[in-house]
Structure formats: C-alpha cells, structure tokens
Design a protein around this motif. Sequence first.
Motif, PDB file in Angstrom:
ATOM      1  N   MET A 115       0.986  -1.088   0.292  1.00  0.00           N
ATOM      2  CA  MET A 115       0.048   0.285   0.209  1.00  0.00           C
ATOM      3  C   MET A 115       1.001   1.050   0.024  1.00  0.00           C
ATOM      4  N   ILE A 116       0.659   2.344  -0.683  1.00  0.00           N
ATOM      5  CA  ILE A 116       1.218   3.329  -1.132  1.00  0.00           C
ATOM      6  C   ILE A 116       0.075   3.852  -0.295  1.00  0.00           C
ATOM      7  N   THR A 117       0.892   5.172   0.500  1.00  0.00           N
ATOM      8  CA  THR A 117       0.640   6.224   1.693  1.00  0.00           C
ATOM      9  C   THR A 117       1.500   8.236   1.113  1.00  0.00           C
ATOM     10  N   VAL A 118       0.538   8.511   1.080  1.00  0.00           N
ATOM     11  CA  VAL A 118       1.200  10.205   0.362  1.00  0.00           C
ATOM     12  C   VAL A 118       0.585  10.963   1.691  1.00  0.00           C
ATOM     13  N   PHE A 119       1.492  11.518   2.193  1.00  0.00           N
ATOM     14  CA  PHE A 119       1.655  12.797   2.853  1.00  0.00           C
ATOM     15  C   PHE A 119       2.005  14.059   2.057  1.00  0.00           C
ATOM     16  N   PHE A 120       1.162  15.484   2.412  1.00  0.00           N
ATOM     17  CA  PHE A 120       0.878  16.445   1.374  1.00  0.00           C
ATOM     18  C   PHE A 120       0.345  17.372   2.032  1.00  0.00           C
ATOM     19  N   ASP A 121       1.267  18.824   1.522  1.00  0.00           N
ATOM     20  CA  ASP A 121       1.019  20.256   1.857  1.00  0.00           C
ATOM     21  C   ASP A 121       0.878  20.814   1.271  1.00  0.00           C
ATOM     22  N   GLY A 122       0.763  22.340   1.640  1.00  0.00           N
ATOM     23  CA  GLY A 122       0.562  23.167   0.779  1.00  0.00           C
ATOM     24  C   GLY A 122       0.197  24.481   1.774  1.00  0.00           C
ATOM     25  N   LEU A 123       1.232  25.969   1.135  1.00  0.00           N
ATOM     26  CA  LEU A 123       0.807  26.972   1.558  1.00  0.00           C
ATOM     27  C   LEU A 123       0.842  27.782   0.758  1.00  0.00           C
ATOM     28  N   CYS A 124       1.033  29.300   0.853  1.00  0.00           N
ATOM     29  CA  CYS A 124       1.093  31.019   0.304  1.00  0.00           C
ATOM     30  C   CYS A 124       1.781  31.232   1.891  1.00  0.00           C
ATOM     31  N   SER A 125       2.879  32.217   1.480  1.00  0.00           N
ATOM     32  CA  SER A 125       3.221  32.790   1.776  1.00  0.00           C
ATOM     33  C   SER A 125       3.694  33.663   1.413  1.00  0.00           C
ATOM     34  N   PRO A 126       4.697  34.659   1.764  1.00  0.00           N
ATOM     35  CA  PRO A 126       4.583  35.654   2.583  1.00  0.00           C
ATOM     36  C   PRO A 126       2.686  35.793   2.666  1.00  0.00           C
ATOM     37  N   ARG A 127       1.569  36.032   2.423  1.00  0.00           N
ATOM     38  CA  ARG A 127       0.341  36.447   2.044  1.00  0.00           C
ATOM     39  C   ARG A 127      -0.551  35.221   1.408  1.00  0.00           C
ATOM     40  N   ASN A 128      -1.670  34.935   2.040  1.00  0.00           N
ATOM     41  CA  ASN A 128      -2.682  34.187   1.767  1.00  0.00           C
ATOM     42  C   ASN A 128      -3.826  34.913   1.459  1.00  0.00           C
ATOM     43  N   PRO A 129      -4.377  35.105   0.943  1.00  0.00           N
ATOM     44  CA  PRO A 129      -4.137  34.632  -1.144  1.00  0.00           C
ATOM     45  C   PRO A 129      -2.400  36.322  -1.393  1.00  0.00           C
ATOM     46  N   GLY A 130      -1.932  35.068  -2.662  1.00  0.00           N
ATOM     47  CA  GLY A 130      -1.430  36.522  -3.423  1.00  0.00           C
ATOM     48  C   GLY A 130       0.349  36.186  -2.876  1.00  0.00           C
ATOM     49  N   GLY A 131       0.457  35.649  -2.139  1.00  0.00           N
ATOM     50  CA  GLY A 131       1.680  35.342  -1.832  1.00  0.00           C
ATOM     51  C   GLY A 131       2.604  34.125  -3.177  1.00  0.00           C
ATOM     52  N   TRP A 138       8.662  18.375  -4.169  1.00  0.00           N
ATOM     53  CA  TRP A 138       8.325  19.963  -3.007  1.00  0.00           C
ATOM     54  C   TRP A 138       8.197  20.669  -4.791  1.00  0.00           C
ATOM     55  N   GLY A 139       7.590  21.996  -4.670  1.00  0.00           N
ATOM     56  CA  GLY A 139       7.958  22.446  -5.368  1.00  0.00           C
ATOM     57  C   GLY A 139       7.299  24.134  -5.322  1.00  0.00           C
ATOM     58  N   VAL A 140       7.290  24.942  -6.407  1.00  0.00           N
ATOM     59  CA  VAL A 140       6.033  25.804  -6.570  1.00  0.00           C
ATOM     60  C   VAL A 140       5.871  26.315  -7.431  1.00  0.00           C
ATOM     61  N   VAL A 141       4.114  26.845  -7.644  1.00  0.00           N
ATOM     62  CA  VAL A 141       3.160  26.726  -8.035  1.00  0.00           C
ATOM     63  C   VAL A 141       3.929  28.407  -8.717  1.00  0.00           C
ATOM     64  N   GLY A 142       3.284  29.118  -8.102  1.00  0.00           N
ATOM     65  CA  GLY A 142       3.406  30.568  -8.330  1.00  0.00           C
ATOM     66  C   GLY A 142       3.105  31.719  -7.558  1.00  0.00           C
ATOM     67  N   GLU A 143       3.140  32.717  -8.412  1.00  0.00           N
ATOM     68  CA  GLU A 143       3.378  34.329  -7.126  1.00  0.00           C
ATOM     69  C   GLU A 143       2.545  35.027  -7.527  1.00  0.00           C
ATOM     70  N   ASN A 172      -3.666  28.666  -0.516  1.00  0.00           N
ATOM     71  CA  ASN A 172      -3.133  27.505  -0.092  1.00  0.00           C
ATOM     72  C   ASN A 172      -3.512  26.467  -0.965  1.00  0.00           C
ATOM     73  N   ASN A 173      -4.803  26.808  -1.088  1.00  0.00           N
ATOM     74  CA  ASN A 173      -5.958  25.997  -1.281  1.00  0.00           C
ATOM     75  C   ASN A 173      -5.100  25.669  -2.973  1.00  0.00           C
TER      76      ASN A 173
END
Length: 141
Positions: A1-17, A36-41, A47-48
């Motif tokens: 079985m595979i287990t995935v742990f995932f998380d995301g953030l938007c910093s220094p402000r959310n939204p728009g960081g 890991w990676g960066v989606v954009g700025e 965060n979502n």
Amino acid sequence: MITVFFDGLCSPRNPGGVAAYGYLIYRNGELLHRGWGVVGEGRGMTNNVAEYEALLAAIRWIQKNAPGERVVFKGDSRLVIKQMSGEWKVRSDTSRRYVPLIKSMLEGIDHKFVWIPRDENVEADALSKHAYEMHRRGRQE
C-alpha cells in the motif's frame, strides 16, 4: 500500500503570496519519494492551490512509478480532504478547477483520503517550507 502525505502553503500572504507544496510517498512505511515545488506567485495563488498542486504532483509520480497500487492520501487541509472524499460541496473556482481533474486522474486507482492533524504532517509541511525558501532565495534544487 502507498501512503502519501501532502501539504501546501501560500506565504508571506494568503492569497497572493508564493504558493509552494511538499509531499512524501511511502510504501508500507518505507520512503519511496519526496517532492516539492512552487506553483507561482501573486494573483491566483492560495494555500488551497498549493494543496491541490501537491496532490497532482504526487499522483503523477504514482501513475509513473507505482501504478495499480492502493493509495491513501493524508493531508491536514480539511477542505481538500473533504472535497476529494465527496463529503463537502465544491464551490470555489479553485476547487472547481482541481477536484474534477484529480478525480479523473484517480479513476481506476483504489484510493481514499484521510484528514490528519497538522502535527502528523510535519514532514510534508517542512518540504513546502523548503520549496518556499528556495524560491525566496532564487535557488532551485
């Protein structure tokens, strides 16, 4: 079985960081991969968005490297877990964009989504912070 742990953030402000994410993939308790990676700025980053992009990245890795295996996705975003499980309605533009895409990618894969408290997701959180810091410093790994 595979287990995935995932998380995301938007910093220094959310939204728009800066939206960044991290994920870890285990098979029967053994670490297979971490990413890991960066989606954009700026505009449109939240965060979502970062949480959903973490899921997408993990699913792409699984499709390529562990097809056909049962997968449990664990995250501390109640919104993402409940929407992906079908327990909560999909209302925002972000969710309307990601939820159908992710569900279609998971067709034919035995999977479930499990909400976990933040303190059980520290490794994925650390990877999302690492991605953010690398971006902030203008570096990539």
